[in-house]
Design a protein around this motif. Sequence first.
Motif, PDB file in Angstrom:
ATOM      1  N   ALA A  48       0.826  -1.210   0.000  1.00 53.30           N
ATOM      2  CA  ALA A  48       0.000   0.000   0.000  1.00 53.30           C
ATOM      3  C   ALA A  48       0.856   1.255   0.000  1.00 53.30           C
ATOM      4  N   SER A  49       1.916   1.232   0.800  1.00 55.11           N
ATOM      5  CA  SER A  49       2.812   2.386   0.865  1.00 55.11           C
ATOM      6  C   SER A  49       3.460   2.654  -0.485  1.00 55.11           C
ATOM      7  N   ALA A  50       3.815   1.602  -1.188  1.00 57.53           N
ATOM      8  CA  ALA A  50       4.417   1.756  -2.510  1.00 57.53           C
ATOM      9  C   ALA A  50       3.390   2.183  -3.553  1.00 57.53           C
ATOM     10  N   HIS A  51       2.170   1.685  -3.427  1.00 61.18           N
ATOM     11  CA  HIS A  51       1.130   1.981  -4.416  1.00 61.18           C
ATOM     12  C   HIS A  51       0.658   3.424  -4.345  1.00 61.18           C
ATOM     13  N   ALA A  52       0.552   3.961  -3.123  1.00 57.98           N
ATOM     14  CA  ALA A  52       0.003   5.316  -2.949  1.00 57.98           C
ATOM     15  C   ALA A  52       0.824   6.079  -1.922  1.00 57.98           C
ATOM     16  N   PRO A  53       2.040   6.473  -2.288  1.00 58.12           N
ATOM     17  CA  PRO A  53       2.910   7.142  -1.323  1.00 58.12           C
ATOM     18  C   PRO A  53       2.394   8.510  -0.871  1.00 58.12           C
ATOM     19  N   ASP A  54       1.442   9.065  -1.600  1.00 59.79           N
ATOM     20  CA  ASP A  54       0.887  10.371  -1.234  1.00 59.79           C
ATOM     21  C   ASP A  54      -0.200  10.269  -0.173  1.00 59.79           C
ATOM     22  N   VAL A  55      -0.674   9.065   0.125  1.00 63.19           N
ATOM     23  CA  VAL A  55      -1.780   8.871   1.063  1.00 63.19           C
ATOM     24  C   VAL A  55      -1.243   8.586   2.460  1.00 63.19           C
ATOM     25  N   THR A  56      -1.742   9.320   3.456  1.00 62.80           N
ATOM     26  CA  THR A  56      -1.406   9.004   4.847  1.00 62.80           C
ATOM     27  C   THR A  56      -2.006   7.639   5.171  1.00 62.80           C
ATOM     28  N   LEU A  57      -1.131   6.717   5.576  1.00 59.57           N
ATOM     29  CA  LEU A  57      -1.514   5.318   5.680  1.00 59.57           C
ATOM     30  C   LEU A  57      -1.541   4.859   7.132  1.00 59.57           C
ATOM     31  N   ALA A  58      -2.701   4.374   7.546  1.00 63.10           N
ATOM     32  CA  ALA A  58      -2.849   3.767   8.873  1.00 63.10           C
ATOM     33  C   ALA A  58      -3.053   2.270   8.721  1.00 63.10           C
ATOM     34  N   THR A  59      -2.693   1.540   9.769  1.00 67.27           N
ATOM     35  CA  THR A  59      -3.033   0.120   9.838  1.00 67.27           C
ATOM     36  C   THR A  59      -3.399  -0.216  11.270  1.00 67.27           C
ATOM     37  N   VAL A  60      -3.794  -1.457  11.491  1.00 69.07           N
ATOM     38  CA  VAL A  60      -4.295  -1.871  12.798  1.00 69.07           C
ATOM     39  C   VAL A  60      -3.322  -2.833  13.472  1.00 69.07           C
ATOM     40  N   VAL A  61      -3.372  -2.836  14.791  1.00 72.18           N
ATOM     41  CA  VAL A  61      -2.527  -3.707  15.617  1.00 72.18           C
ATOM     42  C   VAL A  61      -3.416  -4.396  16.648  1.00 72.18           C
ATOM     43  N   GLY A  62      -3.229  -5.711  16.816  1.00 68.55           N
ATOM     44  CA  GLY A  62      -4.046  -6.445  17.765  1.00 68.55           C
ATOM     45  C   GLY A  62      -5.508  -6.508  17.350  1.00 68.55           C
ATOM     46  N   PHE A  63      -5.748  -6.474  16.070  1.00 62.46           N
ATOM     47  CA  PHE A  63      -7.101  -6.342  15.533  1.00 62.46           C
ATOM     48  C   PHE A  63      -7.710  -7.719  15.264  1.00 62.46           C
ATOM     49  N   PRO A  64      -9.005  -7.926  15.515  1.00 64.71           N
ATOM     50  CA  PRO A  64      -9.965  -6.945  16.019  1.00 64.71           C
ATOM     51  C   PRO A  64     -10.263  -7.034  17.518  1.00 64.71           C
ATOM     52  N   HIS A  65      -9.707  -8.027  18.241  1.00 63.02           N
ATOM     53  CA  HIS A  65     -10.135  -8.256  19.624  1.00 63.02           C
ATOM     54  C   HIS A  65      -9.173  -7.746  20.693  1.00 63.02           C
ATOM     55  N   GLY A  66      -7.939  -7.391  20.318  1.00 57.33           N
ATOM     56  CA  GLY A  66      -7.014  -6.838  21.292  1.00 57.33           C
ATOM     57  C   GLY A  66      -6.404  -7.840  22.243  1.00 57.33           C
ATOM     58  N   PRO A  70       1.204  -8.938  24.737  1.00 59.48           N
ATOM     59  CA  PRO A  70       1.782  -7.606  24.574  1.00 59.48           C
ATOM     60  C   PRO A  70       2.980  -7.573  23.637  1.00 59.48           C
ATOM     61  N   GLU A  71       3.877  -8.578  23.748  1.00 56.41           N
ATOM     62  CA  GLU A  71       5.054  -8.580  22.890  1.00 56.41           C
ATOM     63  C   GLU A  71       4.685  -8.813  21.424  1.00 56.41           C
ATOM     64  N   THR A  72       3.586  -9.517  21.193  1.00 57.29           N
ATOM     65  CA  THR A  72       3.108  -9.720  19.826  1.00 57.29           C
ATOM     66  C   THR A  72       2.595  -8.406  19.249  1.00 57.29           C
ATOM     67  N   LYS A  73       1.840  -7.668  20.049  1.00 57.56           N
ATOM     68  CA  LYS A  73       1.353  -6.359  19.594  1.00 57.56           C
ATOM     69  C   LYS A  73       2.519  -5.417  19.297  1.00 57.56           C
ATOM     70  N   ALA A  74       3.513  -5.398  20.190  1.00 57.91           N
ATOM     71  CA  ALA A  74       4.657  -4.503  19.974  1.00 57.91           C
ATOM     72  C   ALA A  74       5.401  -4.874  18.701  1.00 57.91           C
ATOM     73  N   GLY A  75       5.603  -6.169  18.475  1.00 56.62           N
ATOM     74  CA  GLY A  75       6.276  -6.595  17.263  1.00 56.62           C
ATOM     75  C   GLY A  75       5.479  -6.255  16.020  1.00 56.62           C
ATOM     76  N   GLU A  76       4.170  -6.415  16.103  1.00 55.85           N
ATOM     77  CA  GLU A  76       3.297  -6.069  14.978  1.00 55.85           C
ATOM     78  C   GLU A  76       3.395  -4.575  14.676  1.00 55.85           C
ATOM     79  N   ALA A  77       3.418  -3.766  15.727  1.00 58.70           N
ATOM     80  CA  ALA A  77       3.532  -2.315  15.548  1.00 58.70           C
ATOM     81  C   ALA A  77       4.851  -1.947  14.872  1.00 58.70           C
ATOM     82  N   GLU A  78       5.933  -2.526  15.340  1.00 57.16           N
ATOM     83  CA  GLU A  78       7.244  -2.224  14.758  1.00 57.16           C
ATOM     84  C   GLU A  78       7.308  -2.621  13.291  1.00 57.16           C
ATOM     85  N   ARG A  79       6.794  -3.789  12.970  1.00 55.16           N
ATOM     86  CA  ARG A  79       6.810  -4.245  11.575  1.00 55.16           C
ATOM     87  C   ARG A  79       5.948  -3.355  10.683  1.00 55.16           C
ATOM     88  N   ALA A  80       4.805  -2.930  11.207  1.00 53.45           N
ATOM     89  CA  ALA A  80       3.929  -2.065  10.416  1.00 53.45           C
ATOM     90  C   ALA A  80       4.589  -0.729  10.134  1.00 53.45           C
TER      91      ALA A  80
END
Length: 213
Positions: A48-66, A70-80
């Motif tokens: 997505a970042s490569a396809h539309a570099p002009d668009v502010t891009l958000a993604t989700v972490v720990g989705f959808p149930h949270g 904790p270490e999985t969420k942190a790793g997911e955040a870092e990778r995103a």
Amino acid sequence: MDRATLAPRIDHTVLGPATTPGDVEGVLDQASANGMNACVPPCYVAAASAHAPDVTLATVVGFPHGQHAPETKAGEAERAWEAGADELDVVINVGRLRAGEDQAVREELADLVACVPVPVKVIIEAPLLSEAETHRACEAAVEAGAAMVKTATGFADGGATVADVRLMSDYLPVKASGGIGDYETAVAMLEAGAERIGASSGVAILDGAPTSE
């Protein structure tokens, strides 16, 4: 509120379980053409970042149930973030909050906020919380250093309400998300204090807006 003013306050979203790469590209193209942001699944962030570099891009972490560790969420955040996400929408651990484990909730969020240099929005899933629990969730987000709080994932019963937005806006900027499908509902959320709208109906919302004030 006119179309040009509203567009950058919308996170045009595609997060369903059957979302394809083509679905993501379509949302990104719509966001780019209309001046909106986009929110896409984490597995598609790099493309997505490569396809539309002009668009502010958000993604989700720990989705959808949270309920990720904790270490999985942190790793997911870092990778995103490394893949190109500009913002992260993180689902709070609703079960721990409702069990009164507020310290654990705060620590999980604080560690996640600290591990990335981009804004973190905390999805508190207000439809599943009492008013008192919503206050506590917002307090945890503030203490963790979050940039925003977000009403809901859209995957639990219920979505954004004016009452929840008003309550949450006393703590942090609010992203109203869940069940917002038209211009009138979006404006009601903004008038209640929301700073951002999250919706899969971003184009439809804009189509209901006047072209100029």
